[in-house]
Design an enzyme around this catalytic site. Structure first.
Site, PDB file in Angstrom:
ATOM      1  CB  THR A 209      32.592  26.505  24.927  1.00  0.00           C
ATOM      2  OG1 THR A 209      31.291  26.611  25.508  1.00  0.00           O
ATOM      3  CG2 THR A 209      32.638  27.314  23.649  1.00  0.00           C
TER       4      THR A 209
ATOM      5  CD  GLU B 250      34.418  30.417  22.374  1.00  0.00           C
ATOM      6  OE1 GLU B 250      35.464  29.782  22.653  1.00  0.00           O
ATOM      7  OE2 GLU B 250      33.564  30.717  23.220  1.00  0.00           O
TER       8      GLU B 250
ATOM      9  CE  LYS C 177      35.803  48.530  39.240  1.00  0.00           C
ATOM     10  NZ  LYS C 177      35.121  49.073  38.095  1.00  0.00           N
TER      11      LYS C 177
ATOM     12  CD1 TRP D  55      39.996  47.308  36.934  1.00  0.00           C
ATOM     13  CD2 TRP D  55      38.711  45.602  37.574  1.00  0.00           C
ATOM     14  NE1 TRP D  55      38.761  47.467  36.345  1.00  0.00           N
ATOM     15  CE2 TRP D  55      37.956  46.429  36.725  1.00  0.00           C
ATOM     16  CE3 TRP D  55      38.091  44.458  38.107  1.00  0.00           C
ATOM     17  CZ2 TRP D  55      36.632  46.163  36.389  1.00  0.00           C
ATOM     18  CZ3 TRP D  55      36.782  44.202  37.769  1.00  0.00           C
ATOM     19  CH2 TRP D  55      36.066  45.044  36.935  1.00  0.00           C
TER      20      TRP D  55
END
Ligand code: AMP
Length: 535
Positions: free
Chosen positions: A175, A321, A430, A435
């Site tokens: 990755t 992935e 946050k 959020w």
């Protein structure tokens, strides 16, 4: 009938049914090399035979350190057909990390471009390759290592290739590491075959033998999104750009080879669009040219600008992935009547899961409603989704107990099931228990005249826990914070507006061109405490 889904019949089909279809590669000196699927099929067989003769055992890794070209494509098929695993090393990573990755993967052999030998020299002492084979383009020389063409000459005439099982490992990528160190993902033959079929579907990229496919996405990044495999499967012409990835070279290749489908990250297409805007009549491109875009989200304005050139930007989302495709955005009949603005807003979304990909969106309270507002983490299951990282059992919690991959991407889902990424779980802000989506703010900020790029990050705040801060690349004269606040206040509540706007020359990026927000978070950690110094 028991028929194993492996790469072997894909290549054989191309060699038999499309023997004269070309694979065109841009060499480092900018000249073009041409070969056909028949040549490819023969050379792949030779490479596989030579690797077996060199002692490669089933499941062993052969690394590549190469640009996109036909010899890399040979390794894409030749290593797996020998029973091995082709491990594409990302040449944009820092050398130390390359050695760590090669050793972690247990790479036994390496195939490297001669033009990348200077890079190899920086980490070869720390890596444990048993043999190194150099693909020579004539641009650099070295007597240190073995010659790739000499390796091919060691192949026995018509030696048998191993019987492959569809669950055998065929390829491996690490990755790109936006969050933490790179992690190895292994792809089985079956995963690559089914992924290719999914890419070829009409409601996906509709890849066919009529196409001329240009993967700008490097072959060391998530299998070039699987396009070299699907192009071979359907017998499409392949156009491989070598190390020349600037807009002019890409547009020249598109014109000369009449490319109909090209793939790249938004940064590549932004440069190409700027070149087209500047000289709209310079290139005679194939009618109906489609550009696949992903890796990060393209701005809606980029989709509009390409439409003005009659070029369709098609947005897809995925990750290493997941081989990588997970979702694609097309306007489906289920969306009903829409205004032009609504259509563009949809096209900038990440879209709906492709066939066989299952996606669920979870928050702490369970699956989120399909209301286009509630945020949750998207989790994936499917035949080409990895079930673990290579030799990293400590990272098992990336998968839920009931077997779903936690992507780390936070999304909303609209009534028709279209996903819209609002953030990475690690990038959400946050503030006072609420959020804030950094992606929404970034998309809005780049809509302000003269702003080229923006990254919004969470910065620790003594009262609110975290507050958004925008780091911006802009032309002169730079906008004033009050002007930006007034502009954003049309779409955002006051508490969602950034506490500060910081202007910089450029934004840090990962080796695959994604914004590296962790570097910005580190840099501006103390910004709102008044302890930050630009010195
Ligand atoms: P990688 O494994 O390096 O390809 O990175 C995968 C990550 O890139 C995903 O989990 C997303 O965070 C991001 N990504 C990929 N495609 C998109 C997209 N179309 N829009 C937004 N983010 C994306």
């Amino acid at each position: 009938m028991d028929f194993q889904l492996t790469l072997a019949p894909m290549l054989e089909r191309a060699g038999t049914l499309y023997p004269r279809v070309e694979i065109v590669s841009r060499r480092p000196d900018r000249s073009l090399h041409r070969c056909t699927y028949l040549d490819l099929a023969l050379r792949v067989r030779t490479l596989a035979g030579a690797l077996i003769a060199a002692g490669l055992q089933r499941g062993e890794r052969v690394a590549t350190l190469m640009w996109n070209h036909s010899v890399h494509l040979e390794a894409y098929f030749g290593v797996p057909l020998a029973g091995g695993v082709v491990h594409t090393l990302n040449l944009r990573l820092p050398p130390q990390q390359l050695a760590v990755i090669a050793n972690h993967a247990g790479d036994r052999f390496l195939i490297v471009d001669d033009v990348l030998l200077p890079l190899l020299e920086t980490f070869i002492r720390d890596a444990r390759f048993e043999r190194v084979f150099v693909h020579r383009s004539g641009q650099a020389s070295s007597d240190h290592y073995e010659d790739y063409e000499a390796l091919l000459k060691t192949a026995p005439d018509d030696g048998p290739l191993p019987q492959l099982n569809e669950n055998d490992a065929a390829a491996m990528c690490y990755t790109s590491g936006t969050t933490g160190d790179p992690k190895g993902v292994v792809y089985s033959h079956r995963a690559l075959v089914l992924h290719s079929l999914a890419l070829a579907m009409a409601d996906c990229f509709g890849v066919s033998h009529h196409d001329s496919v240009l993967p700008v996405v490097p072959m060391f990044h998530a299998n070039a999104w699987g396009f070299p495999y699907v192009a071979t499967l359907v017998g499409a012409k392949q156009v491989l750009p070598g190390p020349h990835l600037d807009a002019e070279n890409l547009l020249d290749l598109c014109e000369r080879e009449q490319v109909t489908l090209a793939t790249g990250v938004p940064t590549v297409w932004m440069a190409v669009c700027a070149a087209l805007d500047k000289s709209p009549r310079r290139w005679r491109l194939a009618p109906g040219l489609r550009l696949a875009v992903g890796g990060s989200a393209p701005a809606e304005s980029l989709i509009r600008r390409f439409d003005a050139h009659n070029i369709r930007l098609i947005h897809a989302w995925g990750m290493t992935e997941s081989t990588p495709i997970a979702s694609i955005c097309h306007l489906s009949p289920s969306l009903g009547e829409m205004s032009e603005d609504e259509r563009y807003a949809i096209r900038a979304m990440q879209g709906t899961p492709v066939a066989f990909m299952e996606a669920r969106v979870m928050s702490q309270g369970g699956a989120v409603p399909w209301d286009g507002k509630t945020m949750g983490e998207v989790q994936l299951r499917g035949p080409w989704v990895a079930a673990s990282y290579f030799n990293l059992p400590e990272l098992r919690d990336k998968w839920t107990e009931d077997g779903w991959l936690r992507t780390g991407d936070v999304v909303t889902v609209n009534e028709q099931g279209y996903l819209r990424i609002v953030d990475r779980t690690k990038d959400l802000i946050k503030s006072g228990g609420e959020w804030i989506s950094s992606v929404d703010l970034e998309n809005a900020i780049v809509g302000y005249a003269g702003i080229r790029e923006a990254a919004v990050i969470a910065v620790p705040h003594p009262q609110w826990d975290e507050r958004p801060v925008a780091v911006i690349v802009a032309n002169e004269p730079k906008p004033k914070p009050e002007e930006l606040n007034e502009f954003l206040a049309k779409r955002f509540a006051k508490w969602q507006l950034p506490d500060a706007y910081i202007f910089v020359e450029e934004l840090p990026r990962t080796s695959t061109g994604k914004l590296l927000k962790s570097a910005l978070r580190d840099r501006y950690r103390d910004y709102l405490n008044g302890r930050f110094s630009t010195a």
